[in-house]
Motif scaffolding. Structure first.
Motif, PDB file in Angstrom:
ATOM      1  N   ALA A  25       0.835  -1.210   0.000  1.00  0.00           N
ATOM      2  CA  ALA A  25       0.000   0.000   0.000  1.00  0.00           C
ATOM      3  C   ALA A  25       0.865   1.253   0.000  1.00  0.00           C
ATOM      4  O   ALA A  25       0.597   2.203  -0.742  1.00  0.00           O
ATOM      5  CB  ALA A  25      -0.946  -0.009   1.198  1.00  0.00           C
ATOM      6  N   TRP A  26       1.897   1.269   0.823  1.00  0.00           N
ATOM      7  CA  TRP A  26       2.787   2.431   0.863  1.00  0.00           C
ATOM      8  C   TRP A  26       3.536   2.596  -0.455  1.00  0.00           C
ATOM      9  O   TRP A  26       3.721   3.719  -0.939  1.00  0.00           O
ATOM     10  CB  TRP A  26       3.760   2.329   2.039  1.00  0.00           C
ATOM     11  CG  TRP A  26       3.130   2.779   3.310  1.00  0.00           C
ATOM     12  CD1 TRP A  26       2.563   1.984   4.264  1.00  0.00           C
ATOM     13  CD2 TRP A  26       2.962   4.130   3.756  1.00  0.00           C
ATOM     14  NE1 TRP A  26       2.052   2.762   5.274  1.00  0.00           N
ATOM     15  CE2 TRP A  26       2.289   4.087   5.000  1.00  0.00           C
ATOM     16  CE3 TRP A  26       3.307   5.364   3.223  1.00  0.00           C
ATOM     17  CZ2 TRP A  26       1.961   5.225   5.710  1.00  0.00           C
ATOM     18  CZ3 TRP A  26       2.983   6.514   3.942  1.00  0.00           C
ATOM     19  CH2 TRP A  26       2.317   6.437   5.163  1.00  0.00           C
ATOM     20  N   PHE A  27       3.965   1.498  -1.058  1.00  0.00           N
ATOM     21  CA  PHE A  27       4.671   1.562  -2.335  1.00  0.00           C
ATOM     22  C   PHE A  27       3.763   2.143  -3.423  1.00  0.00           C
ATOM     23  O   PHE A  27       4.138   3.077  -4.136  1.00  0.00           O
ATOM     24  CB  PHE A  27       5.173   0.172  -2.739  1.00  0.00           C
ATOM     25  CG  PHE A  27       5.789   0.134  -4.110  1.00  0.00           C
ATOM     26  CD1 PHE A  27       7.068   0.616  -4.329  1.00  0.00           C
ATOM     27  CD2 PHE A  27       5.081  -0.369  -5.190  1.00  0.00           C
ATOM     28  CE1 PHE A  27       7.639   0.597  -5.591  1.00  0.00           C
ATOM     29  CE2 PHE A  27       5.635  -0.385  -6.465  1.00  0.00           C
ATOM     30  CZ  PHE A  27       6.921   0.100  -6.663  1.00  0.00           C
ATOM     31  N   VAL A  28       2.539   1.591  -3.556  1.00  0.00           N
ATOM     32  CA  VAL A  28       1.606   2.062  -4.578  1.00  0.00           C
ATOM     33  C   VAL A  28       1.214   3.510  -4.314  1.00  0.00           C
ATOM     34  O   VAL A  28       1.107   4.317  -5.237  1.00  0.00           O
ATOM     35  CB  VAL A  28       0.364   1.143  -4.663  1.00  0.00           C
ATOM     36  CG1 VAL A  28      -0.690   1.722  -5.601  1.00  0.00           C
ATOM     37  CG2 VAL A  28       0.775  -0.268  -5.110  1.00  0.00           C
ATOM     38  N   GLU A  38      -6.177   5.817   0.664  1.00  0.00           N
ATOM     39  CA  GLU A  38      -6.934   5.564  -0.568  1.00  0.00           C
ATOM     40  C   GLU A  38      -6.567   4.198  -1.139  1.00  0.00           C
ATOM     41  O   GLU A  38      -7.435   3.429  -1.557  1.00  0.00           O
ATOM     42  CB  GLU A  38      -6.646   6.662  -1.594  1.00  0.00           C
ATOM     43  CG  GLU A  38      -7.407   6.505  -2.897  1.00  0.00           C
ATOM     44  CD  GLU A  38      -7.143   7.633  -3.876  1.00  0.00           C
ATOM     45  OE1 GLU A  38      -7.293   7.387  -5.087  1.00  0.00           O
ATOM     46  OE2 GLU A  38      -6.783   8.761  -3.457  1.00  0.00           O
ATOM     47  N   ILE A  39      -5.290   3.897  -1.137  1.00  0.00           N
ATOM     48  CA  ILE A  39      -4.825   2.601  -1.651  1.00  0.00           C
ATOM     49  C   ILE A  39      -5.364   1.474  -0.776  1.00  0.00           C
ATOM     50  O   ILE A  39      -5.828   0.446  -1.286  1.00  0.00           O
ATOM     51  CB  ILE A  39      -3.284   2.558  -1.726  1.00  0.00           C
ATOM     52  CG1 ILE A  39      -2.752   3.683  -2.638  1.00  0.00           C
ATOM     53  CG2 ILE A  39      -2.796   1.187  -2.172  1.00  0.00           C
ATOM     54  CD1 ILE A  39      -3.315   3.687  -4.044  1.00  0.00           C
ATOM     55  N   TYR A  82      -4.510  -3.655  -9.019  1.00  0.00           N
ATOM     56  CA  TYR A  82      -5.890  -3.181  -8.913  1.00  0.00           C
ATOM     57  C   TYR A  82      -5.907  -1.734  -8.422  1.00  0.00           C
ATOM     58  O   TYR A  82      -6.579  -0.877  -9.010  1.00  0.00           O
ATOM     59  CB  TYR A  82      -6.680  -4.080  -7.952  1.00  0.00           C
ATOM     60  CG  TYR A  82      -8.109  -3.631  -7.737  1.00  0.00           C
ATOM     61  CD1 TYR A  82      -9.092  -3.956  -8.663  1.00  0.00           C
ATOM     62  CD2 TYR A  82      -8.469  -2.896  -6.608  1.00  0.00           C
ATOM     63  CE1 TYR A  82     -10.406  -3.551  -8.480  1.00  0.00           C
ATOM     64  CE2 TYR A  82      -9.778  -2.492  -6.415  1.00  0.00           C
ATOM     65  CZ  TYR A  82     -10.749  -2.821  -7.355  1.00  0.00           C
ATOM     66  OH  TYR A  82     -12.046  -2.414  -7.168  1.00  0.00           O
ATOM     67  N   ALA A  83      -5.177  -1.462  -7.363  1.00  0.00           N
ATOM     68  CA  ALA A  83      -5.147  -0.108  -6.794  1.00  0.00           C
ATOM     69  C   ALA A  83      -4.577   0.898  -7.794  1.00  0.00           C
ATOM     70  O   ALA A  83      -5.066   2.027  -7.894  1.00  0.00           O
ATOM     71  CB  ALA A  83      -4.355  -0.090  -5.489  1.00  0.00           C
ATOM     72  N   ILE A  84      -3.561   0.494  -8.532  1.00  0.00           N
ATOM     73  CA  ILE A  84      -2.996   1.387  -9.552  1.00  0.00           C
ATOM     74  C   ILE A  84      -4.049   1.689 -10.622  1.00  0.00           C
ATOM     75  O   ILE A  84      -4.255   2.846 -10.996  1.00  0.00           O
ATOM     76  CB  ILE A  84      -1.714   0.788 -10.174  1.00  0.00           C
ATOM     77  CG1 ILE A  84      -0.583   0.786  -9.143  1.00  0.00           C
ATOM     78  CG2 ILE A  84      -1.304   1.551 -11.435  1.00  0.00           C
ATOM     79  CD1 ILE A  84       0.646  -0.007  -9.557  1.00  0.00           C
TER      80      ILE A  84
END
Length: 183
Positions: A25-28, A38-39, A82-84
């Motif tokens: 999550a932190w990376f994205v 948000e991620i 998916y998050a991206i």
């Protein structure tokens, strides 16, 4: 334990630990320049999607490839893709290496939730894509061909996911082929 129980031999599905999800999550979040919350919401959105999970389970049960796939597919690193896709809201996504089609479903779910976009998924294996179906198939174009031939014919690619042959030579050739076609 996964190593000892899984029947998969290609494009493995596995679950992430809470720490792994946090790091992803932190990376994205950093890559997409959006708040980590948000991620994390996108991760929850995908992981709590009962309709998608039921479709996957149904397709896995119906598959004639039962001796080479597990009965449950975990999203693993696909949460990040998916998050991206939810964050950048791409119009054209290209994935090389369809295999079972789990990434295809995950990306198409993001596109459907975004209200726009299409996915072109490329594989050389006609048996690939066993999970693709339902509403998700409406935004997916399956191409059975050599990715190195197909990539040069697609313009304005907003998101490229290399998930095919991971040899150095092939990966480099795919990245070189797609570079001039990115939006």
């Amino acid at each position: 334990m996964w190593l000892f129980h899984s029947k998969e031999f290609a494009n493995f599905t596995y679950d992430l630990t809470p720490a792994n999800k946090n790091h992803l999550a932190w990376f994205v979040s950093g890559v997409c320049n959006v708040p980590v919350q948000e991620i994390e919401q996108y991760f929850v959105e995908l992981e709590s999607n009962v309709h998608l999970k039921q479709h996957i389970a149904s397709q896995l049960r119906a598959s004639s490839r039962g001796n080479e796939i597990d009965g449950q597919a975990f999203f693993g690193r696909r949460l990040g893709w998916y998050a991206i896709a939810r964050t950048i809201k791409p119009n054209v996504v290209v994935e090389t290496g369809t295999e079972k089609g789990l990434v295809s479903l995950v990306i198409s779910e993001a596109l459907l939730r975004n209200g726009r976009g299409r996915l072109v998924t490329i594989d050389t294996e006609p048996q690939s894509g066993l999970l693709i179906g339902g509403d998700w198939a409406k935004v997916i174009e399956r191409v059975i061909a050599d990715s190195l031939v197909v990539l040069s014919s697609i313009d304005d690619i907003d998101l490229f996911i290399h998930d095919s042959d991971h040899s150095t030579d092939h990966e480099l050739r795919e990245l070189e082929s797609v570079a001039s076609h990115l939006s």
